[in-house]
Design an enzyme around this catalytic site. Sequence first.
Site, short mmCIF file in Angstrom:
data_model
loop_
_atom_site.label_atom_id
_atom_site.label_comp_id
_atom_site.label_asym_id
_atom_site.label_seq_id
_atom_site.Cartn_x
_atom_site.Cartn_y
_atom_site.Cartn_z
CG ASN A 83 88.63 -41.60 -39.14
OD1 ASN A 83 89.65 -42.25 -39.30
ND2 ASN A 83 88.46 -40.39 -39.62
N PRO B 178 89.85 -35.81 -50.47
CG PRO B 178 87.83 -35.61 -51.62
CD PRO B 178 88.91 -36.59 -51.27
CE LYS C 100 90.32 -28.87 -41.73
NZ LYS C 100 90.03 -30.09 -42.46
O1 C5P Z 1 91.75 -31.89 -41.26
P1 C5P Z 1 91.07 -32.44 -40.05
O2 C5P Z 1 90.52 -33.82 -40.25
O3 C5P Z 1 91.93 -32.40 -38.83
O4 C5P Z 1 89.84 -31.44 -39.78
C1 C5P Z 1 88.67 -31.78 -39.12
C2 C5P Z 1 87.51 -31.01 -39.68
O5 C5P Z 1 87.53 -31.01 -41.11
C3 C5P Z 1 86.17 -31.60 -39.31
O6 C5P Z 1 85.24 -30.54 -39.30
C4 C5P Z 1 85.91 -32.56 -40.47
O7 C5P Z 1 84.54 -32.85 -40.65
C5 C5P Z 1 86.47 -31.79 -41.64
N1 C5P Z 1 87.07 -32.62 -42.70
C6 C5P Z 1 86.51 -32.65 -43.96
N2 C5P Z 1 87.09 -33.40 -44.96
C7 C5P Z 1 88.21 -34.12 -44.70
C8 C5P Z 1 88.78 -34.12 -43.42
C9 C5P Z 1 88.18 -33.36 -42.45
O8 C5P Z 1 85.48 -32.01 -44.18
N3 C5P Z 1 88.75 -34.84 -45.67
#
Ligand code: C5P
Length: 399
Positions: free
Chosen positions: A210, A306, A342
């Site tokens: 990313n 995860p 979350k």
């Molecule tokens: O699910 P998403 O990527 O949209 O959510 C973003 C948030 O979740 C951020 O705080 C990111 O650091 C965290 N995240 C995580 N583990 C993942 C994906 C995202 O801790 N696999």
Amino acid sequence: MQDLHDKRIVLGLSGGIACYKSAELVRRLIEHGATVDVVMTEAATRFITPVTMQALSGRPVFVDVWDARVPNNMAHIDLSRGADAILIAPASADFMAKLVQGRADDLLSTLCLARACPLLVAPAMNREMWLQAPTQRNVAQLEQDGVNILGPGTGSQACGETGDGRMFEPAQLLAEMIGFFQPKSLKDKHVLITAGPTIEPIDPVRVISNRSSGKTGYALAKAAWEAGATVTLISGPTALTTPHGVTRIDVETARQMHDAVMASIKGKDIFIAVAAVADWRVENVSADKIKKNGKDTPTLNFVPNPDILAEVAKLPDAPWCVGFAAETERLSEFAHEKRLRKGIPMLIGNLAQHVMDADHTTVSIFDEYGEHPLPPNAKQDVARQIIQAVTTRMSAHRP
Ligand code: C5P
């Protein structure tokens, strides 16, 4: 960045080879907005000249108690009364002994005794001198007297030996001075932060990842340390320097980041997930480099990684969790939905295209009461505001 704007600092130099670092330090302090009055002991002038320090500070340098330039002949009172802090860098073993005894036999020791402001001391000496019982007793006594001891660092020394006793580098002392003036809202708290991207292998030489510079996560780590917290930063690959005072654990893949977080989470009060974790990893990672054969393109199968944040938020003794969301559209809608999904009390949202790789950012805080936009600002200032917002909300929720 004018982090020391409005701050007047007396920089005291006692005799030691580390005086050469103080030339750089005075520049860094001024760059950050401070006004710096340099005071040197006679011994310090053997290592670096007052002319150098005057040229760099842009202000008169003081050495002598009887300096005729001071109309009331009270340089020790004038200098210490106007100061927000006195920083002694380098502080020799002898000068620290003087401070302990309350001696006042030169201008620098006299103004330290006459001070009405905080005193910070950066020791610099040979490792044997540092380890000797009298020096250690003096350091303990100074701490008991409310003096802040900065360092020393460890490593190679001018005398050719290696060990404890090196003066902190100018960048470390600058960070200490900036941190010193920040409110200690997270004193005694332990904070875990993830930052940067993760990289997921396709084969031994190719990855998917990313876009993430890590700047916001590192700025938050710095802000949390400035607020008095013990900070652990779990970082994907970035080009950034570890913030002073922060413990950094390096990882590459999402699963490594997950494992490192789970191994460190016990005892943490706050978890801030800033990392741009890859949502998927390649299932069929090739053991050898995939060769181009001219016509076929490889097919990659993905499996989900995860969700570290969601997993931490579900722990029975979960820390206070903060998430991040970088969206390209409909920020409010997606951020609210993500915070609820979350199961976390606070989420920071921004529009990705506006801030990628930049030093400035525009974010909103999302919590149970709605969206609270923060004014556009440098990432470091935004990070301090986020830490402040976390502190306020945590104390509001305390039973
Ligand atoms: O699910 P998403 O990527 O949209 O959510 C973003 C948030 O979740 C951020 O705080 C990111 O650091 C965290 N995240 C995580 N583990 C993942 C994906 C995202 O801790 N696999």
